[in-house]
Design a protein around this motif. Sequence first.
Motif, PDB file in Angstrom:
ATOM      1  N   SER A   1     -33.306  31.739 -34.449  1.00 45.28           N
ATOM      2  CA  SER A   1     -34.541  31.389 -35.156  1.00 45.28           C
ATOM      3  C   SER A   1     -34.957  32.436 -36.183  1.00 45.28           C
ATOM      4  O   SER A   1     -35.366  32.084 -37.301  1.00 45.28           O
ATOM      5  N   ALA A   2     -34.869  33.706 -35.836  1.00 44.14           N
ATOM      6  CA  ALA A   2     -35.363  34.761 -36.730  1.00 44.14           C
ATOM      7  C   ALA A   2     -34.288  35.302 -37.661  1.00 44.14           C
ATOM      8  O   ALA A   2     -34.588  35.674 -38.802  1.00 44.14           O
ATOM      9  N   LEU A   3     -33.041  35.359 -37.196  1.00 48.63           N
ATOM     10  CA  LEU A   3     -31.966  35.941 -38.012  1.00 48.63           C
ATOM     11  C   LEU A   3     -31.088  34.880 -38.673  1.00 48.63           C
ATOM     12  O   LEU A   3     -30.200  35.225 -39.465  1.00 48.63           O
ATOM     13  N   ASN A   4     -31.305  33.610 -38.333  1.00 49.70           N
ATOM     14  CA  ASN A   4     -30.504  32.501 -38.859  1.00 49.70           C
ATOM     15  C   ASN A   4     -29.019  32.674 -38.551  1.00 49.70           C
ATOM     16  O   ASN A   4     -28.151  32.256 -39.314  1.00 49.70           O
ATOM     17  N   LEU A   5     -28.721  33.306 -37.433  1.00 48.37           N
ATOM     18  CA  LEU A   5     -27.334  33.526 -37.023  1.00 48.37           C
ATOM     19  C   LEU A   5     -26.903  32.377 -36.130  1.00 48.37           C
ATOM     20  O   LEU A   5     -27.463  32.173 -35.051  1.00 48.37           O
ATOM     21  N   LYS A   6     -25.886  31.638 -36.580  1.00 47.63           N
ATOM     22  CA  LYS A   6     -25.434  30.454 -35.868  1.00 47.63           C
ATOM     23  C   LYS A   6     -23.920  30.497 -35.711  1.00 47.63           C
ATOM     24  O   LYS A   6     -23.241  31.355 -36.285  1.00 47.63           O
ATOM     25  N   LEU A   7     -23.389  29.544 -34.946  1.00 49.39           N
ATOM     26  CA  LEU A   7     -21.941  29.429 -34.842  1.00 49.39           C
ATOM     27  C   LEU A   7     -21.305  29.143 -36.195  1.00 49.39           C
ATOM     28  O   LEU A   7     -20.146  29.488 -36.433  1.00 49.39           O
TER      29      LEU A   7
ATOM     30  N   GLY B   1     -20.369  40.227 -42.341  1.00 44.69           N
ATOM     31  CA  GLY B   1     -21.657  39.557 -42.451  1.00 44.69           C
ATOM     32  C   GLY B   1     -21.927  39.148 -43.888  1.00 44.69           C
ATOM     33  O   GLY B   1     -21.079  39.268 -44.769  1.00 44.69           O
ATOM     34  N   GLY B   2     -23.113  38.642 -44.139  1.00 45.38           N
ATOM     35  CA  GLY B   2     -23.459  38.247 -45.501  1.00 45.38           C
ATOM     36  C   GLY B   2     -23.562  36.745 -45.640  1.00 45.38           C
ATOM     37  O   GLY B   2     -23.753  36.018 -44.677  1.00 45.38           O
TER      38      GLY B   2
ATOM     39  N   VAL C   1     -21.815  29.966 -46.752  1.00 47.47           N
ATOM     40  CA  VAL C   1     -22.483  30.199 -45.478  1.00 47.47           C
ATOM     41  C   VAL C   1     -23.929  30.581 -45.748  1.00 47.47           C
ATOM     42  O   VAL C   1     -24.205  31.400 -46.625  1.00 47.47           O
ATOM     43  N   GLN C   2     -24.860  29.981 -45.010  1.00 48.97           N
ATOM     44  CA  GLN C   2     -26.265  30.318 -45.190  1.00 48.97           C
ATOM     45  C   GLN C   2     -26.508  31.792 -44.898  1.00 48.97           C
ATOM     46  O   GLN C   2     -25.853  32.395 -44.050  1.00 48.97           O
ATOM     47  N   GLU C   3     -27.460  32.367 -45.610  1.00 48.11           N
ATOM     48  CA  GLU C   3     -27.754  33.785 -45.429  1.00 48.11           C
ATOM     49  C   GLU C   3     -28.233  34.045 -44.001  1.00 48.11           C
ATOM     50  O   GLU C   3     -29.033  33.289 -43.447  1.00 48.11           O
ATOM     51  N   PHE C   4     -27.735  35.118 -43.414  1.00 49.46           N
ATOM     52  CA  PHE C   4     -28.114  35.489 -42.052  1.00 49.46           C
ATOM     53  C   PHE C   4     -28.143  37.002 -41.941  1.00 49.46           C
ATOM     54  O   PHE C   4     -27.648  37.721 -42.810  1.00 49.46           O
TER      55      PHE C   4
ATOM     56  N   THR D   1     -17.392  34.630 -33.953  1.00 47.71           N
ATOM     57  CA  THR D   1     -16.905  35.642 -33.009  1.00 47.71           C
ATOM     58  C   THR D   1     -18.034  36.206 -32.163  1.00 47.71           C
ATOM     59  O   THR D   1     -17.838  36.500 -30.973  1.00 47.71           O
ATOM     60  N   PHE D   2     -19.229  36.365 -32.725  1.00 48.41           N
ATOM     61  CA  PHE D   2     -20.355  36.887 -31.955  1.00 48.41           C
ATOM     62  C   PHE D   2     -20.693  35.968 -30.792  1.00 48.41           C
ATOM     63  O   PHE D   2     -20.792  36.408 -29.632  1.00 48.41           O
TER      64      PHE D   2
END
Length: 286
Positions: A209-215, A133-134, A141-144, A223-224
């Motif tokens: 939207s809240a965690l900024n977790l994207k492909l 992560g990171g 990579v944008q922060e997530f 992988t997620f």
Amino acid sequence: MSSNHAAAPYYFVPGPSKWPMLAGLSLLVTMIGASAWVNDAAWGPYVNYVGLAGIIAVLYFWFGDAIGESEKGLYSERIDHAYRWSMSWFIFSEVMFFGAFFGALFYARSISMPWLGDLDHKLIWPDFAPHWGGTGPAGTVQEFTTMTPFWIPTINTGLLLLSGVTLTISHHALRAGHRAMTALFLFATIVLGAVFMGFQVYEYIHAYSALNLKLTSGIYGATFYMLTGFHGFHVTMGAIMLSVILYRVLKGHFTPEHHFGFEGAAWYWHFVDVVWLGLYVVVYWL
């Protein structure tokens, strides 16, 4: 399968069928539309949808023919064995499919990360930190925020485990000849699968939207979403299979002695449950 094996032919050989050719044609149209779509062709989505509709129609009529043959008593015990082996190899192929993604996850986290973070590679990316992560090297990579097992993944784990119990109860009821109980617990299994998917959709919305977790959130995001997304697709397909089986149970297609249609769908659902347990541990906990 509810046919009378004693009255069935030694080995049933179906006549010529148009469905394999139509299935191949539908797949071709689907891939042409998908290829055009990703290349921003305006007609791509429409062709893709036509191909998908063709695949659904072919599956509906093709499986309908197989069910009709079974109900006419054309399937012998040898056909039953053939179906069992076919389903076994299909599930084995799915094991290999998910094994490839689990292997990619292991390689990225346990091999690539430490290797890229050693002293030699500090000359390439001085700011790179070898942790899961990171933000990635130099902000590429944008922060997530990474995912945790609380609470939706844990709730979903309980839902799938419970669905395995209800499906097993339904199977035992079918073997005992209790059709009403079979249908009730099979319906409960489908509902639990639908609730699981509802929670996963909510989790995706929250993660994006809240965690900024994207492909695009590095190897972690890729992988997620690939692992959980493909698993969600398999849950959806399993729920559709069980819905068809529920319809057949209500129509009286199965007997306590002959019901591989039910068993094959149950095998698939239990496989999906086991895959989720692996995902729950390696994706959300480790």
